[in-house]
Design an enzyme around this catalytic site. Sequence first.
Site, mmCIF file in Angstrom:
data_model
loop_
_atom_site.group_PDB
_atom_site.id
_atom_site.type_symbol
_atom_site.label_atom_id
_atom_site.label_comp_id
_atom_site.label_asym_id
_atom_site.label_seq_id
_atom_site.Cartn_x
_atom_site.Cartn_y
_atom_site.Cartn_z
ATOM 1 C CB SER A 64 5.081 -2.065 12.062
ATOM 2 O OG SER A 64 4.668 -0.737 12.336
ATOM 3 C CD GLU B 196 -3.452 -2.486 7.169
ATOM 4 O OE1 GLU B 196 -2.380 -2.783 6.663
ATOM 5 O OE2 GLU B 196 -4.026 -1.397 6.996
ATOM 6 C CG ASN C 93 -1.767 1.204 1.355
ATOM 7 O OD1 ASN C 93 -1.780 2.053 0.461
ATOM 8 N ND2 ASN C 93 -2.492 1.317 2.457
ATOM 9 C CG HIS D 122 -5.930 1.792 5.130
ATOM 10 N ND1 HIS D 122 -5.509 2.698 6.067
ATOM 11 C CD2 HIS D 122 -4.925 0.901 4.976
ATOM 12 C CE1 HIS D 122 -4.281 2.370 6.463
ATOM 13 N NE2 HIS D 122 -3.905 1.276 5.812
ATOM 14 N N GLY E 284 2.437 2.128 10.849
ATOM 15 C CA GLY E 284 3.429 3.197 10.734
ATOM 16 C C GLY E 284 4.112 3.552 12.042
HETATM 17 P P1 13P Z 1 2.954 0.235 7.764
HETATM 18 O O1 13P Z 1 3.484 -1.049 7.149
HETATM 19 O O2 13P Z 1 3.715 1.444 7.324
HETATM 20 O O3 13P Z 1 2.804 0.104 9.241
HETATM 21 O O4 13P Z 1 1.479 0.449 7.165
HETATM 22 C C1 13P Z 1 0.574 -0.588 7.211
HETATM 23 C C2 13P Z 1 -0.604 -0.219 6.410
HETATM 24 O O5 13P Z 1 -1.377 0.653 6.770
HETATM 25 C C3 13P Z 1 -0.816 -0.928 5.145
HETATM 26 O O6 13P Z 1 -2.087 -0.686 4.635
#
Ligand code: 13P
Length: 245
Positions: free
Chosen positions: A205, A160, A8, A93, A166
């Site tokens: 992450s 997620e 993504n 999301h 992030g």
């Molecule tokens: P990160 O891998 O940067 O934590 O993001 C995950 C995400 O939101 C994928 O859709």
Amino acid sequence: MRQLIAGNWKMHCLMREAVALAEGVAAGAGGIAAELLVCPTALHVAAVAAALKGTPVAVGGQDCHAAKQGAHTGDIAAPMLRDAGATFVILGHSERRHDHHETDAQVRAKTVAAIEAGLTPIVCVGETEAHRSVGEEQSVVAGQLAGSLPTPFPGVVAYEPVWAIGTGKTATEADVEAMHGCIRRELLRLLGAAGAGVRILYGGSVRPANAGSLLALPEVGGALVGGASLKADDFLAIARAAVSG
Ligand code: 13P
């Protein structure tokens, strides 16, 4: 079922950077058992799809509108994504649920539109830290699934946890195993036997260093990768950690 490793790219990359990233992923895709998908911003879907033509890497959008067309300034319809070369679309999301106040009902309507347009939806669910701190993570995610998934659901679910996106914090293996088991039970309850065939991705992450242990867990059907998908080498390293079968 083959694991799906999806990138993504969120609101990153200028056009030439997106094309170069896609080319980098495609260049290293040979011999990888997992299914590969990259999701650039909608503006870049056509260019990335052109760059990936003839490679095993698919292209997806990051959102679509629930209507096929109409007076919706700034929005993008599912048939437009399909026409531009996308075969998948990420829906619901947490960043869209948060930034744009998307509800489960809207996510469900978008999911129906995506399926009608011939796209495979990747419907995202996940609890906040506040929910988890009071032990409500499973009920929150079960509620999101019940509200967001149409029946039938020829798509993919992505778990997620919002607090892991992030942040560099990853859910523990025990947390992921427990939640993916819960999601599978809900899928079977909502979709009947067809619920057994829905892949459940983990996102939050995911990095080359933790991908192997996460992807080996039961009921983990792949990964939805944010930050690490912006470097072709890291994304490919995660994809190489996928388990086949
Ligand atoms: P990160 O891998 O940067 O934590 O993001 C995950 C995400 O939101 C994928 O859709």
